[in-house]
Design a protein around this motif. Structure first.
Motif, PDB file in Angstrom:
ATOM      1  N   LYS A   1       1.874   6.656  -6.774  1.00  0.00           N
ATOM      2  CA  LYS A   1       0.841   7.612  -7.197  1.00  0.00           C
ATOM      3  C   LYS A   1       1.331   9.046  -7.047  1.00  0.00           C
ATOM      4  O   LYS A   1       1.102   9.888  -7.914  1.00  0.00           O
ATOM      5  CB  LYS A   1      -0.435   7.404  -6.379  1.00  0.00           C
ATOM      6  N   LYS A   2       1.997   9.309  -5.919  1.00  0.00           N
ATOM      7  CA  LYS A   2       2.531  10.662  -5.691  1.00  0.00           C
ATOM      8  C   LYS A   2       3.557  11.023  -6.761  1.00  0.00           C
ATOM      9  O   LYS A   2       3.553  12.124  -7.310  1.00  0.00           O
ATOM     10  CB  LYS A   2       3.178  10.744  -4.308  1.00  0.00           C
TER      11      LYS A   2
ATOM     12  N   GLN B   1       0.830  -1.208   0.000  1.00  0.00           N
ATOM     13  CA  GLN B   1       0.000   0.000   0.000  1.00  0.00           C
ATOM     14  C   GLN B   1       0.864   1.258   0.000  1.00  0.00           C
ATOM     15  O   GLN B   1       0.604   2.208  -0.736  1.00  0.00           O
ATOM     16  CB  GLN B   1      -0.937  -0.017   1.221  1.00  0.00           C
ATOM     17  N   LYS B   2       1.916   1.215   0.831  1.00  0.00           N
ATOM     18  CA  LYS B   2       2.818   2.367   0.906  1.00  0.00           C
ATOM     19  C   LYS B   2       3.512   2.582  -0.439  1.00  0.00           C
ATOM     20  O   LYS B   2       3.657   3.711  -0.910  1.00  0.00           O
ATOM     21  CB  LYS B   2       3.848   2.129   2.012  1.00  0.00           C
TER      22      LYS B   2
ATOM     23  N   ASP C   1       1.057   4.128  -2.835  1.00  0.00           N
ATOM     24  CA  ASP C   1       0.851   5.551  -2.526  1.00  0.00           C
ATOM     25  C   ASP C   1       2.020   6.401  -3.024  1.00  0.00           C
ATOM     26  O   ASP C   1       1.823   7.468  -3.614  1.00  0.00           O
ATOM     27  CB  ASP C   1       0.662   5.749  -1.017  1.00  0.00           C
TER      28      ASP C   1
END
Length: 202
Positions: free
Chosen positions: A38-39, A31-32, A35
């Motif tokens: 995506k950033k 998940q990290k 994320d």
């Protein structure tokens, strides 16, 4: 006895903690990672003035080719999949396969026009180069061929509108077809008499 059991239990818990370790110590969680990705993509998109729907424009040629190779392995589309990106891309490939590219003319046009690949800041932005008549004719011919092909396509219809309905449901229709196949030639005269109203009573 209880003390020994408690000591054993606490030693077991401590050993398990040591063995497992903190969740992040093994490696970054999925998940990290997502994320962060995506950033990162978001920053790249902002830098290039694109939104999330246009993220595919950041893909390299190799990445795009691997995507298309994956698509080629999938089975033929059915239902709503007819309108998905893969099918549209395949249709595009099929259409462009027939196009003959004249590289000499292309290079000549590129040399003649210094702003052949125009940017948004160009003063000639939106100004199209002159297209020869034969190319226009070729495009028109391709569109006409496409229309003819579309008009020629005919899906097999399940029901014939001209045919009389002699069944109450699908199962009965299937049964009637079987009966007609087996005994149709023998009962044709009786059927015709019944329809005309000239059948003789017993």
């Amino acid at each position: 006895m209880n003390e020994a059991r408690k000591a054993n239990q606490s030693a077991m818990v401590a050993e398990k903690k040591r063995k497992d370790g903190p969740q992040e110590s093994r490696g970054i969680s999925k998940q990290k990672w997502l994320d962060e990705r995506k950033k990162k993509i978001g920053k790249l998109l902002d830098a290039n003035g694109l939104d999330m729907k246009e993220a595919y424009m950041l893909d390299t040629q190799q990445v795009a080719e691997t995507k298309y190779k994956k698509w080629e392995k999938e089975p033929a589309p059915a239902g709503w999949d007819v309108f998905n990106q893969k099918t549209l891309y395949d249709a595009h490939k099929k259409r462009t396969k027939k196009i003959d590219v004249d590289l000499e003319e292309y290079n000549r046009m590129k040399e003649a026009d210094p702003e052949f690949y125009r940017e948004a800041s160009s003063l000639q932005y939106g100004k199209a180069p002159k297209v020869s008549e034969d190319k226009i004719e070729r495009m028109v011919k391709e569109l006409r061929d496409k229309d003819e092909k579309r008009n020629a396509f005919s899906r097999r219809r399940r029901f014939h509108e001209e045919k009389d309905i002699d069944s109450i449901n699908d199962r009965n229709e299937h049964f009637n077809k079987k009966i007609e196949r087996a005994f149709g030639r023998y009962t044709l005269e009786i059927k015709n008499n019944l329809e005309r109203g000239t059948a003789l009573p017993d």
